[in-house]
Write an enzyme that holds these catalytic residues in place. Structure first.
Site, short mmCIF file in Angstrom:
data_model
loop_
_atom_site.label_atom_id
_atom_site.label_comp_id
_atom_site.label_asym_id
_atom_site.label_seq_id
_atom_site.Cartn_x
_atom_site.Cartn_y
_atom_site.Cartn_z
N GLU A 77 0.62 -1.10 0.52
CA GLU A 77 0.62 0.10 0.03
C GLU A 77 0.78 1.41 -0.16
O GLU A 77 0.46 2.19 -0.26
CB GLU A 77 -1.20 -0.04 1.19
CG GLU A 77 -2.11 -0.87 1.59
CD GLU A 77 -3.38 -1.15 2.19
OE1 GLU A 77 -3.99 -0.42 1.65
OE2 GLU A 77 -2.36 -1.46 3.35
N HIS A 96 -0.42 5.89 7.46
CA HIS A 96 -1.33 4.99 7.03
C HIS A 96 -1.92 3.57 8.53
O HIS A 96 -0.52 3.17 8.74
CB HIS A 96 -1.61 4.40 5.82
CG HIS A 96 -2.65 2.89 5.63
ND1 HIS A 96 -4.00 3.43 5.80
CD2 HIS A 96 -2.65 1.84 5.21
CE1 HIS A 96 -4.68 2.45 5.53
NE2 HIS A 96 -3.55 1.02 5.51
N HIS A 98 -4.73 1.34 10.70
CA HIS A 98 -5.99 0.67 10.61
C HIS A 98 -6.39 0.79 12.59
O HIS A 98 -6.76 -0.05 12.80
CB HIS A 98 -5.85 -0.94 10.34
CG HIS A 98 -5.00 -1.21 9.36
ND1 HIS A 98 -4.70 -2.16 8.84
CD2 HIS A 98 -5.28 -0.57 8.24
CE1 HIS A 98 -4.16 -2.38 8.06
NE2 HIS A 98 -4.73 -1.45 7.16
N HIS A 166 -11.54 -0.61 6.76
CA HIS A 166 -10.36 -0.78 5.97
C HIS A 166 -9.29 -0.12 7.33
O HIS A 166 -8.64 -0.45 8.06
CB HIS A 166 -9.29 0.17 4.71
CG HIS A 166 -7.92 -0.32 4.39
ND1 HIS A 166 -7.90 0.01 2.92
CD2 HIS A 166 -8.00 -0.11 4.92
CE1 HIS A 166 -6.67 -0.52 3.19
NE2 HIS A 166 -6.27 -0.92 4.81
MN MN Z 1 -3.84 -0.83 4.85
#
Ligand code: MN
Length: 241
Positions: A77, A96, A98, A166
């Site tokens: 990603e 980024h 979760h 996500h």
């Molecule tokens: Mn991710």
């Protein structure tokens, strides 16, 4: 060169802090724009943030191509990072994650909003990016520039975006700023859920968000950073890398 070395150490520290503060677990990542070349960024090889060492840090062009991979596998990603640096010259660091408490707000239509003064850094509005709108059924991973650019577009000029089913992506003006927003996005989500369980919530007003944001400078962020460094067992540098 000294500056690049300091920045890489700062990026290692940021990974450890995000892990210690519960923003990332085995997954999630943070990058920084290259200090000497705005068309490149620095990001670890694919590894859990709490394990990351200096030699894991790789350099990428904005389209996600590793410059000198030396056998190191990149994150799938990584396109999230390049797409944001491409769209936003003001962004110098991207996270980024979760982040667990944040996920419910991406799937219920209940908006996450600043509930206390430390939460003001998440911004007046936190947009939700739904990959299904444009890309249909996917594995939900941002695995190409097309998806990364769509996410960057949804974030707009702000510093936060939730990703439906996500997680979240955060953009900051430096590493410490991006970590700061990421930590308080998680805390705000947790507290907001608690408050919503109790009844109607009075959120910060737009004016309050603006006033708190105007006062959130390097003094406060560095105070948090020193504390987080101690908790993560990493050396504290008064000056940013
Ligand atoms: Mn991710």
């Amino acid at each position: 060169m000294a500056k690049l070395d300091d920045l890489m150490e700062e990026l290692v520290t940021a990974n450890r802090i995000l892990a210690r503060e519960g923003v990332v677990d085995s997954f999630g990542h943070i990058s920084v724009r290259h200090p000497d070349n705005p068309q490149r960024y620095l990001l670890s090889r694919s590894r859990a943030p709490d394990c990351i060492e200096r030699d894991d840090i790789m350099e990428f062009t904005l389209d996600g191509t590793p410059v000198d991979p030396r056998g190191r596998a990149p994150y799938l990603e990584r396109f999230i990072h390049g797409a944001l640096y491409e769209a936003r010259p003001d962004v110098m660091s991207v996270v980024h994650n979760h982040s667990e408490s944040v996920i419910p707000f991406g799937v219920t239509g209940k908006k996450i909003k600043p509930i206390f003064h430390m939460g003001a850094s998440i911004g007046r509005e936190v947009p939700v990016w739904d990959s299904h709108d444009r890309f249909g059924d996917t594995a939900l991973l941002v695995e190409n520039m097309d998806m990364g650019r769509d996410l960057a577009k949804r974030m707009g000029a702000g510093g936060t975006a939730l990703m439906r089913g996500h997680g979240a992506t955060v953009a900051g003006k430096n590493i410490r700023h991006a970590v700061y927003i990421s930590v308080y996005l998680e805390v705000n989500a947790r507290l907001q859920k608690q408050a919503m369980d109790m009844g109607e919530v009075k959120f910060l007003t737009a004016g309050e968000v603006d006033k708190v944001s105007a006062r959130t400078g390097s003094y406060g962020i560095n105070r948090a950073w020193e504390n987080w460094c101690r908790r993560a067992g990493r050396p504290f540098r008064a000056e940013q890398g």
